[in-house]
Write an enzyme that holds these catalytic residues in place. Structure first.
Site, PDB file in Angstrom:
ATOM      1  N   GLY A  11      46.250  -4.935  39.904  1.00 52.62           N
ATOM      2  CA  GLY A  11      46.827  -3.792  39.187  1.00 52.62           C
ATOM      3  C   GLY A  11      46.521  -2.462  39.840  1.00 52.62           C
ATOM      4  O   GLY A  11      46.016  -1.548  39.188  1.00 52.62           O
ATOM      5  N   ALA A  12      46.849  -2.345  41.132  1.00 51.95           N
ATOM      6  CA  ALA A  12      46.506  -1.123  41.870  1.00 51.95           C
ATOM      7  C   ALA A  12      47.744  -0.384  42.369  1.00 51.95           C
ATOM      8  O   ALA A  12      47.710   0.281  43.393  1.00 51.95           O
ATOM      9  CB  ALA A  12      45.581  -1.472  43.034  1.00 51.95           C
ATOM     10  N   ARG A  14      49.507   2.061  40.818  1.00 50.15           N
ATOM     11  CA  ARG A  14      49.732   3.433  40.331  1.00 50.15           C
ATOM     12  C   ARG A  14      48.676   4.357  40.911  1.00 50.15           C
ATOM     13  O   ARG A  14      47.472   4.116  40.764  1.00 50.15           O
ATOM     14  CB  ARG A  14      49.697   3.489  38.804  1.00 50.15           C
ATOM     15  N   ASN A  85      41.619  -5.952  36.893  1.00 56.61           N
ATOM     16  CA  ASN A  85      41.955  -4.639  36.324  1.00 56.61           C
ATOM     17  C   ASN A  85      43.350  -4.608  35.709  1.00 56.61           C
ATOM     18  O   ASN A  85      43.582  -3.856  34.766  1.00 56.61           O
ATOM     19  CB  ASN A  85      41.850  -3.580  37.434  1.00 56.61           C
ATOM     20  N   TYR A 161      47.056  -5.011  21.942  1.00 55.79           N
ATOM     21  CA  TYR A 161      46.214  -4.643  23.093  1.00 55.79           C
ATOM     22  C   TYR A 161      44.735  -4.879  22.760  1.00 55.79           C
ATOM     23  O   TYR A 161      43.998  -5.491  23.542  1.00 55.79           O
ATOM     24  CB  TYR A 161      46.465  -3.171  23.431  1.00 55.79           C
TER      25      TYR A 161
HETATM   26  N1  LIG Z   1      43.213   4.282  30.934  1.00 56.98           N
HETATM   27  C1  LIG Z   1      42.312   4.085  29.991  1.00 56.98           C
HETATM   28  O1  LIG Z   1      41.913   5.003  29.242  1.00 56.98           O
HETATM   29  C2  LIG Z   1      41.715   2.714  29.818  1.00 56.98           C
HETATM   30  C3  LIG Z   1      40.707   2.556  28.858  1.00 56.98           C
HETATM   31  C4  LIG Z   1      40.134   1.305  28.701  1.00 56.98           C
HETATM   32  C5  LIG Z   1      40.572   0.240  29.459  1.00 56.98           C
HETATM   33  N2  LIG Z   1      41.574   0.416  30.366  1.00 56.98           N
HETATM   34  C6  LIG Z   1      42.011  -0.747  31.163  1.00 56.98           C
HETATM   35  O2  LIG Z   1      41.938  -0.425  32.534  1.00 56.98           O
HETATM   36  C7  LIG Z   1      42.936  -1.146  33.261  1.00 56.98           C
HETATM   37  C8  LIG Z   1      43.770  -0.181  34.082  1.00 56.98           C
HETATM   38  O3  LIG Z   1      44.297   0.802  33.222  1.00 56.98           O
HETATM   39  P1  LIG Z   1      45.228   1.986  33.760  1.00 56.98           P
HETATM   40  O4  LIG Z   1      45.275   2.996  32.695  1.00 56.98           O
HETATM   41  O5  LIG Z   1      44.811   2.352  35.134  1.00 56.98           O
HETATM   42  O6  LIG Z   1      46.623   1.213  33.770  1.00 56.98           O
HETATM   43  P2  LIG Z   1      47.923   1.397  34.672  1.00 56.98           P
HETATM   44  O7  LIG Z   1      47.811   2.603  35.529  1.00 56.98           O
HETATM   45  O8  LIG Z   1      49.075   1.253  33.756  1.00 56.98           O
HETATM   46  O9  LIG Z   1      47.840   0.155  35.640  1.00 56.98           O
HETATM   47  C9  LIG Z   1      48.034  -1.135  35.225  1.00 56.98           C
HETATM   48  C10 LIG Z   1      48.283  -1.948  36.483  1.00 56.98           C
HETATM   49  O10 LIG Z   1      48.431  -3.309  36.099  1.00 56.98           O
HETATM   50  C11 LIG Z   1      49.495  -3.857  36.846  1.00 56.98           C
HETATM   51  N3  LIG Z   1      50.065  -4.968  36.101  1.00 56.98           N
HETATM   52  C12 LIG Z   1      50.546  -4.970  34.838  1.00 56.98           C
HETATM   53  N4  LIG Z   1      51.023  -6.195  34.539  1.00 56.98           N
HETATM   54  C13 LIG Z   1      50.839  -6.966  35.638  1.00 56.98           C
HETATM   55  C14 LIG Z   1      51.149  -8.311  35.970  1.00 56.98           C
HETATM   56  N5  LIG Z   1      51.765  -9.135  35.099  1.00 56.98           N
HETATM   57  N6  LIG Z   1      50.819  -8.788  37.191  1.00 56.98           N
HETATM   58  C15 LIG Z   1      50.210  -7.984  38.069  1.00 56.98           C
HETATM   59  N7  LIG Z   1      49.892  -6.697  37.843  1.00 56.98           N
HETATM   60  C16 LIG Z   1      50.230  -6.201  36.630  1.00 56.98           C
HETATM   61  C17 LIG Z   1      50.471  -2.710  37.048  1.00 56.98           C
HETATM   62  O11 LIG Z   1      51.207  -2.875  38.248  1.00 56.98           O
HETATM   63  P3  LIG Z   1      52.685  -3.469  38.341  1.00 56.98           P
HETATM   64  O12 LIG Z   1      53.434  -2.995  37.145  1.00 56.98           O
HETATM   65  O13 LIG Z   1      53.175  -2.915  39.646  1.00 56.98           O
HETATM   66  O14 LIG Z   1      52.508  -4.938  38.382  1.00 56.98           O
HETATM   67  C18 LIG Z   1      49.542  -1.525  37.222  1.00 56.98           C
HETATM   68  O15 LIG Z   1      49.222  -1.326  38.584  1.00 56.98           O
HETATM   69  C19 LIG Z   1      43.741  -1.920  32.226  1.00 56.98           C
HETATM   70  O16 LIG Z   1      43.249  -3.233  32.121  1.00 56.98           O
HETATM   71  C20 LIG Z   1      43.468  -1.148  30.929  1.00 56.98           C
HETATM   72  O17 LIG Z   1      43.604  -1.954  29.800  1.00 56.98           O
HETATM   73  C21 LIG Z   1      42.159   1.620  30.560  1.00 56.98           C
END
Ligand SMILES: NC(=O)c1ccc[n+]([C@@H]2O[C@H](COP(=O)([O-])OP(=O)(O)OC[C@H]3O[C@@H](n4cnc5c(N)ncnc54)[C@H](OP(=O)(O)O)[C@@H]3O)[C@@H](O)[C@H]2O)c1
Length: 239
Positions: A11-12, A14, A85, A161
């Site tokens: 998930g890298a 963005r 991630n 979620y």
């Molecule tokens: N941001 C926060 O405040 C926060 C807080 C607590 C936990 N988290 C956790 O941290 C992690 C990253 O969060 P973020 O905010 O950085 O999210 P994000 O920017 O939306 O990134 C999510 C990534 O996951 C990939 N992804 C989604 N579905 C996928 C699939 N089926 N196969 C492969 N890749 C997939 C997406 O890439 P593609 O769409 O290109 O596949 C994207 O690169 C997540 O697990 C989230 O739940 C975030």
């Protein structure tokens, strides 16, 4: 067999996301990093920026995960760290009674089973490291006790979620138990509320660098570090 440490970060794709920033910090620490996601174009461009290897991967696809593991085995012969991630399905404003069951299935398939698939496929290679580390990127939303975002409190609901992250924490405990006595450590890490989307900093989200540091901590654990816990910023947090 390569001598430098090899890490996979899912998930890298963005630039403002936690996956890319985690990969960046790991490359700065000297890790060779393979970054994965479905959006190949953006993934490849970002990987180039930090000298990482880009590999398209859908973590909901068994075959794609298996094939990826075979490729890593053939090319590198081992894996030192797996950062699960990739995650999505943030159902803000929803409630359990309004949830569409297809959405629920898809969310568990990605957020829980995606990490589970990856772990099953890569544990043999992590064992070959002698110091394998697994970090499941979880969330305080899946805990009972987080005073703002926990299960009984979250201001935006996010039932689906939150339940996927609760289950991911449980999976972490179960796997840590099974891997007891091995050289692999597995932990769930909450990055905190992180400004990965526009507008969230105004709501108090912290910089992505800080959130990623919380994840990198789990990758760089020493051999006498913990396993089976739930952490933020290197400190245990309650479930
Ligand atoms: N941001 C926060 O405040 C926060 C807080 C607590 C936990 N988290 C956790 O941290 C992690 C990253 O969060 P973020 O905010 O950085 O999210 P994000 O920017 O939306 O990134 C999510 C990534 O996951 C990939 N992804 C989604 N579905 C996928 C699939 N089926 N196969 C492969 N890749 C997939 C997406 O890439 P593609 O769409 O290109 O596949 C994207 O690169 C997540 O697990 C989230 O739940 C975030």
């Amino acid at each position: 067999m390569i001598e430098e440490k090899l890490a996979i970060v899912t998930g890298a794709s963005r630039e403002t996301g936690l996956g890319f920033e985690t990969a960046k910090q790991l490359t700065e620490l000297g890790y060779r990093v393979i970054v994965t996601a479905r959006n190949v174009d953006s993934l490849a461009a970002l990987a180039d920026q930090i000298g990482a290897i880009a590999r398209p991967l859908d973590i909901t696809d068994d075959k794609s995960v298996q094939q990826f593991a075979q490729e890593v085995e053939q090319q590198f012969g081992k894996l030192d760290a797996l950062v699960n991630n990739a995650g999505a399905y943030f159902d803000a404003g929803q409630q359990p009674l309004s949830a569409e069951m297809d959405f629920v299935k898809d969310a568990f398939d990605a957020n829980l089973l995606g990490a589970w698939r990856m772990i099953k496929a890569f544990v043999p290679l992590l064992e070959k490291s002698g110091h394998g580390r697994i970090v499941n990127v979880s969330s305080g939303a899946g805990s009972f006790t987080d005073p703002v975002f926990g299960l009984p409190h979250h201001p935006n609901g996010v039932p689906v979620y939150a339940l996927t992250k609760l289950a991911l924490n449980g999976l972490t405990v179960k796997l840590a138990k099974q891997l007891e006595g091995s050289t692999i450590k597995i932990n769930a890490v909450c990055p905190g509320f992180v400004a990965t989307y526009p507008g969230t900093a105004e709501w108090g989200a912290r910089p992505v660098q800080e959130g990623a540091k919380s994840i990198v901590w789990g990758v760089t654990l020493p051999d006498d570090g913990p396993s089976g816990g739930f952490f933020r910023d290197g400190q245990p947090i309650a479930w």
